[in-house]
Design an enzyme around this catalytic site. Sequence first.
Site, PDB file in Angstrom:
ATOM      1  N   VAL A  15      -2.124  24.420 -13.253  1.00 18.64           N
ATOM      2  CA  VAL A  15      -0.799  24.519 -13.884  1.00 18.64           C
ATOM      3  C   VAL A  15       0.230  23.717 -13.080  1.00 18.64           C
ATOM      4  O   VAL A  15       1.042  22.976 -13.634  1.00 18.64           O
ATOM      5  CB  VAL A  15      -0.345  26.006 -14.004  1.00 18.64           C
ATOM      6  N   ASP A  34       1.388  22.926  -1.537  1.00 25.49           N
ATOM      7  CA  ASP A  34       0.217  23.801  -1.580  1.00 25.49           C
ATOM      8  C   ASP A  34      -0.147  24.161  -0.149  1.00 25.49           C
ATOM      9  O   ASP A  34       0.278  23.490   0.797  1.00 25.49           O
ATOM     10  CB  ASP A  34      -0.962  23.086  -2.269  1.00 25.49           C
ATOM     11  N   THR A 121       1.275  33.231 -15.234  1.00 28.53           N
ATOM     12  CA  THR A 121       1.262  34.358 -16.173  1.00 28.53           C
ATOM     13  C   THR A 121       1.332  35.656 -15.391  1.00 28.53           C
ATOM     14  O   THR A 121       0.491  35.918 -14.524  1.00 28.53           O
ATOM     15  CB  THR A 121      -0.015  34.307 -17.023  1.00 28.53           C
ATOM     16  N   PHE A 150       1.914  27.269 -21.989  1.00 31.09           N
ATOM     17  CA  PHE A 150       0.987  27.488 -23.108  1.00 31.09           C
ATOM     18  C   PHE A 150      -0.007  26.331 -23.162  1.00 31.09           C
ATOM     19  O   PHE A 150      -0.326  25.811 -24.234  1.00 31.09           O
ATOM     20  CB  PHE A 150       1.756  27.596 -24.427  1.00 31.09           C
ATOM     21  N   LEU A 151      -0.445  25.909 -21.988  1.00 28.76           N
ATOM     22  CA  LEU A 151      -1.305  24.730 -21.902  1.00 28.76           C
ATOM     23  C   LEU A 151      -2.773  25.129 -22.033  1.00 28.76           C
ATOM     24  O   LEU A 151      -3.204  26.065 -21.386  1.00 28.76           O
ATOM     25  CB  LEU A 151      -1.122  24.055 -20.538  1.00 28.76           C
ATOM     26  N   GLU A 153      -6.610  24.052 -21.276  1.00 24.40           N
ATOM     27  CA  GLU A 153      -7.356  23.132 -20.429  1.00 24.40           C
ATOM     28  C   GLU A 153      -8.034  22.077 -21.288  1.00 24.40           C
ATOM     29  O   GLU A 153      -8.478  22.360 -22.399  1.00 24.40           O
ATOM     30  CB  GLU A 153      -8.402  23.891 -19.604  1.00 24.40           C
ATOM     31  N   GLY A 251     -18.569  31.851 -31.981  1.00 19.08           N
ATOM     32  CA  GLY A 251     -19.405  31.313 -30.904  1.00 19.08           C
ATOM     33  C   GLY A 251     -19.909  32.396 -29.995  1.00 19.08           C
ATOM     34  O   GLY A 251     -20.152  33.529 -30.432  1.00 19.08           O
ATOM     35  N   CYS A 258      -7.976  32.136 -18.177  1.00 20.13           N
ATOM     36  CA  CYS A 258      -6.803  32.816 -18.735  1.00 20.13           C
ATOM     37  C   CYS A 258      -7.144  34.025 -19.587  1.00 20.13           C
ATOM     38  O   CYS A 258      -6.740  35.140 -19.282  1.00 20.13           O
ATOM     39  CB  CYS A 258      -5.991  31.829 -19.552  1.00 20.13           C
ATOM     40  N   LYS A 261      -8.721  37.297 -17.987  1.00 15.92           N
ATOM     41  CA  LYS A 261      -7.823  37.988 -17.042  1.00 15.92           C
ATOM     42  C   LYS A 261      -6.553  38.475 -17.739  1.00 15.92           C
ATOM     43  O   LYS A 261      -6.080  39.581 -17.470  1.00 15.92           O
ATOM     44  CB  LYS A 261      -7.529  37.072 -15.852  1.00 15.92           C
TER      45      LYS A 261
HETATM   46  C1  UGA Z   1      -5.625  29.334 -23.317  1.00 18.66           C
HETATM   47  C2  UGA Z   1      -4.543  29.152 -24.400  1.00 18.66           C
HETATM   48  O1  UGA Z   1      -5.063  28.396 -25.483  1.00 18.66           O
HETATM   49  C3  UGA Z   1      -3.312  28.463 -23.833  1.00 18.66           C
HETATM   50  O2  UGA Z   1      -2.287  28.417 -24.808  1.00 18.66           O
HETATM   51  C4  UGA Z   1      -2.817  29.235 -22.624  1.00 18.66           C
HETATM   52  O3  UGA Z   1      -1.707  28.606 -22.032  1.00 18.66           O
HETATM   53  C5  UGA Z   1      -3.918  29.317 -21.603  1.00 18.66           C
HETATM   54  O4  UGA Z   1      -5.050  29.990 -22.175  1.00 18.66           O
HETATM   55  C6  UGA Z   1      -3.387  30.076 -20.415  1.00 18.66           C
HETATM   56  O5  UGA Z   1      -3.081  31.263 -20.537  1.00 18.66           O
HETATM   57  O6  UGA Z   1      -3.124  29.449 -19.372  1.00 18.66           O
HETATM   58  P1  UGA Z   1      -7.569  27.781 -22.345  1.00 18.66           P
HETATM   59  O7  UGA Z   1      -8.100  29.031 -21.731  1.00 18.66           O
HETATM   60  O8  UGA Z   1      -7.469  26.568 -21.526  1.00 18.66           O
HETATM   61  O9  UGA Z   1      -6.089  28.048 -22.937  1.00 18.66           O
HETATM   62  O10 UGA Z   1      -8.517  27.372 -23.537  1.00 18.66           O
HETATM   63  P2  UGA Z   1      -8.646  27.623 -25.106  1.00 18.66           P
HETATM   64  O11 UGA Z   1      -8.852  26.318 -25.744  1.00 18.66           O
HETATM   65  O12 UGA Z   1      -7.588  28.491 -25.634  1.00 18.66           O
HETATM   66  O13 UGA Z   1     -10.039  28.403 -25.163  1.00 18.66           O
HETATM   67  C7  UGA Z   1     -10.201  29.680 -24.580  1.00 18.66           C
HETATM   68  C8  UGA Z   1     -11.573  30.221 -24.885  1.00 18.66           C
HETATM   69  O14 UGA Z   1     -11.688  30.579 -26.252  1.00 18.66           O
HETATM   70  C9  UGA Z   1     -12.718  29.231 -24.619  1.00 18.66           C
HETATM   71  O15 UGA Z   1     -13.780  29.922 -24.016  1.00 18.66           O
HETATM   72  C10 UGA Z   1     -13.090  28.739 -26.001  1.00 18.66           C
HETATM   73  O16 UGA Z   1     -14.410  28.318 -26.069  1.00 18.66           O
HETATM   74  C11 UGA Z   1     -12.845  29.984 -26.824  1.00 18.66           C
HETATM   75  N1  UGA Z   1     -12.573  29.726 -28.254  1.00 18.66           N
HETATM   76  C12 UGA Z   1     -11.452  29.077 -28.639  1.00 18.66           C
HETATM   77  C13 UGA Z   1     -13.470  30.190 -29.219  1.00 18.66           C
HETATM   78  O17 UGA Z   1     -14.502  30.793 -28.891  1.00 18.66           O
HETATM   79  N2  UGA Z   1     -13.194  29.978 -30.529  1.00 18.66           N
HETATM   80  C14 UGA Z   1     -12.074  29.331 -30.944  1.00 18.66           C
HETATM   81  O18 UGA Z   1     -11.893  29.179 -32.164  1.00 18.66           O
HETATM   82  C15 UGA Z   1     -11.197  28.869 -29.966  1.00 18.66           C
END
Ligand code: UGA
Length: 446
Positions: A15, A34, A121, A150-151, A153, A251, A258, A261
Amino acid sequence: MGESRTIGIFGAGWVGLVTGSCFAELGHEVIVRDVVPERIEALRAGRAPFHEPDLPETLARNRERLRYTLEAGELAEADVLFICVQTPPTYSGDADLSYVWTALDDLPRVEGRQILVMKSTVPVGTGEKVRAALEARGLTNVGYVSNPEFLAEGRAVHDFLNPDRIVIGAFDEEDAVAVERLYGKIEAEVVRTDVASAEMIKLAANAFLMTRISFINEIANVCEAVGADVVEVARGVGLDHRLGPHFLRAGIGYGGSCFPKDSLALKQLASNSGYHFQLLAAVIEVNELQKRRVIQKLEKHLGKLRGKKVALLGLAFKAGTDDMREAPSLVLASRLLAEGAEVRAWDPVARPGELMKGATLCDTVLEAVRGADAAVIVTEWEELRDLASDEVREAMARPLIIDGRNLLDPAEARRAGFAYEGIGRQSSPFETLPEGAEQATKVSTS
Ligand code: UGA
């Protein structure tokens, strides 16, 4: 239009570096601090310490405006200080705020006004606690703003520069205005609110996204039982503009740094306040069970897994990152090893090391699947789209693909001679195997 300010960042993690490099891209001077010397050295030498698309380029493009330091004192020249440290869960499920408190201890003493901005967060109520801590330390010149990230990865730089909204919760109007100005060059709706609501927006947004995932995963499980296809169902459901198409990919469950936790932290936050957050508890449980369903699918085809060779393809918690935190692959590998299976693992970027002790890490997909009784798609890497090839089929001991991400076309995979199981899709893979082939046994040898 925002003028250029000096921004200090606590934490050169994912972040912190995305935030820092993007603020530099917007024209601000940025000092990233850091406590890990190797990390600071790597950054000074022009190396990004982890895999994140566009981050190395953004850091390089803006290196004139970016400085890295181990000394918190250097942050004295910053107008605004962003806290971007990790907030991992404690044993009780609460968020561990010790890194936040350490950052507070390290705050430089300055004459003029500084604004402390929380990007990490944190539980609702943290802002109030930090404000009280600042007052107790006599730091009445330091304002406090909650400005959650709201980023996602793998697309974090893009998300930062093209946000759906910017949430700013402040105790003082002036501080809110100053933080909003930092984003002056970005076009996005700004949600100005109180600190507690800003904190809750972040937790609620993540909880809702997780709810959608667990919902579609349960629909997938019912689809399997009744003969429907969840990919078709999600398409039909997602076209309803009240529902939308996002986060409806069934899936093997969500992972990452994120969601797992943050869901625990919100559930715990509610129960600390005397409320049992029933829906969220179910979302978490569904997710845990979902990761294990792959084992049942393997057993359905292979019987007992002792001595069977299973290739886990894709190890990172999702595609586009090397992040192994709470990756479903870790649960799968340890369940398989516990059953006595041999695990061969491949990922284009993630290197799990000790986390996947007992598994053999392979350099190529072909090496991982050679002699395997099953190949499991765990992460939706593009490289796996053509998995159902002659080469792979011939390399495997049994041509069985368990597609934990519904990445492949089931009909094509079966036509290519594989027994195929997706998630929430028709699971009668045997009938399309060429004549003479037995259930998931090798169809051709070279
Ligand atoms: C998530 C949120 O999307 C961000 O908006 C938020 O800022 C971030 O957490 C955070 O709190 O810092 P991230 O964990 O990087 O981001 O990834 P996502 O793309 O949201 O995926 C999260 C998990 O959900 C992954 O394991 C992904 O495979 C899974 N997922 C996502 C599904 O199983 N199905 C979906 O349709 C979408």
